[in-house]
Design an enzyme around this catalytic site. Structure first.
Site, short mmCIF file in Angstrom:
data_model
loop_
_atom_site.label_atom_id
_atom_site.label_comp_id
_atom_site.label_asym_id
_atom_site.label_seq_id
_atom_site.Cartn_x
_atom_site.Cartn_y
_atom_site.Cartn_z
N LEU A 178 -29.56 1.23 -19.97
CA LEU A 178 -28.27 0.55 -19.69
C LEU A 178 -28.50 -0.93 -20.47
CD1 LEU A 178 -26.35 2.27 -16.68
CD2 LEU A 178 -25.38 1.97 -19.01
N ASP A 179 -27.73 -1.50 -20.33
CA ASP A 179 -28.24 -2.80 -20.75
C ASP A 179 -28.30 -3.54 -18.99
OD1 ASP A 179 -27.51 -3.49 -23.32
OD2 ASP A 179 -25.74 -3.83 -23.31
N LYS A 180 -29.09 -4.80 -18.92
CA LYS A 180 -30.05 -5.50 -17.28
C LYS A 180 -28.29 -5.62 -16.69
CE LYS A 180 -31.46 -9.69 -15.95
NZ LYS A 180 -32.43 -10.86 -16.72
#
Length: 344
Positions: free
Chosen positions: A141-143
């Site tokens: 998942l993106d940050k």
């Protein structure tokens, strides 16, 4: 250790040369690959402007500044970072990732990642099949995207999970990755699919884009709620200022939902990369919603459903994560603007 900075004045004979090649001629201790990575990570400036394109052509007399971070440890180390564990057994661990947590070490984030936390939590059992910087990781998942992630704790589980994520349920097996996305505007239809290939942006290497000939990417979406402006009538004919979409991935490309929704004119609220041109729409929101949006400081995207077959037993596992506090606050204030969905 702190970073060091190299300052380079571009000579006449170097004018028109690629940024990475000019740097390579002056910074002999670093490989071209390493220099390319530093440029793409934003560590190089030319006359004060950050340049992320290694092929950028430099002019005579330009000043290049390169920040060189200290050497990273050969392998990620254990760090006692708290994890919200949803499920765990001898083979897998499912966590609810918070905002701001990077999944695996990379340039600019060598420590404080989910991998560092997992090494501390799982110890020596953690799978290494994904590479020493990504042990056990089969998806990411993106940050600043929150929600559900599954990690393999041994090589056998890793291979089986990787196969599931590669297929994304296309063979008919139970598998689902579901997201909730708050977007600007809302599609007129109640549901639909986006089938547009995604690849690296041709000029901004830290971004993705819809591109012909790139990798196949398919996102299915459904309008859950529509939110109108404060002065609009609350009926299905009202123009939506914002919407809540449920998205399901059929493929798993980098930034897929964010890129796809932006490509149809409904970028994720708070997305500074793919939706900066929609910031002015915040003026159409009532004050409480604007405050909630300011406090959000990230893209309003949450991985809320994950269905997999257990990689060893084959048992179907279904997990759900409710909206975290920041998105719940945004939803609560938008709820006062809810209009009837356009249909089913």
């Amino acid at each position: 250790m702190t970073s060091t900075q190299k300052s380079i004045l571009v000579a006449d004979h170097e004018a028109g040369g690629r940024l990475d090649r000019v740097l390579a001629a002056h910074v002999g201790e670093l490989s071209r690959t390493r220099l390319k990575g530093l440029i793409e990570a934003g560590s190089a400036t030319v006359d004060g402007s950050t340049i992320r394109d290694p092929a950028h052509r430099v002019n005579s007399g330009a000043t290049i500044l390169l920040d060189i971070p200290p050497p990273a440890p050969a392998k990620p180390t254990a760090e006692p970072i708290p994890l919200a564990v949803v499920y765990e057994d001898a083979d897998i661990i499912v966590i609810d990732k918070p905002m701001g947590l990077v999944v695996h070490p990379a340039a600019g984030n060598w420590t404080g990642t989910l991998v560092n936390a997992l090494i501390a939590h799982c110890g020596d059992s953690l799978s290494g099949i994904g590479g020493e910087r990504r042990p056990g990781i089969v998806h990411r998942l993106d940050k600043d995207t929150t929600g559900l992630m599954v990690v393999a704790k041994n090589d056998r589980a890793h291979r089986a999970l990787a196969a599931q994520f590669a297929g994304h349920g296309r063979g008919g097996e139970p598998f689902e990755r579901g997201y909730l996305a708050f977007v600007w505007g809302a599609p007129e239809r109640p549901r639909g699919s986006i089938d547009r290939p995604i690849g690296r942006h041709p000029r901004a290497r830290d971004r993705m884009a819809v591109r012909e000939g790139a990798r196949e990417a398919i996102t299915h979406w459904e309008v859950r709620e529509r939110f109108s402006g404060p002065d609009a009538p609350r009926d299905r004919g009202s123009q939506a200022v914002a919407g809540l979409l449920a998205c399901r991935l059929e493929t798993g490309r980098t930034h897929q939902i964010r890129v796809h929704l932006a490509s149809i004119g409904h970028p994720v609220i708070g997305d500074s990369v793919y939706g900066p041109g929609f910031r002015t729409k915040a003026a159409l929101l009532p004050v409480p919603a604007r405050v909630a949006l300011t406090d959000l400081a990230r893209q309003a995207l949450h991985a809320h459903v994950l269905t997999i077959a257990h990689p060893i037993t084959g048992e179907i596992l279904h997990f759900r994560s409710e909206l975290p506090a920041d998105l719940s606050r945004l939803h609560n204030v938008l709820a006062a603007m809810r209009v009837e969905p356009s249909g089913t």
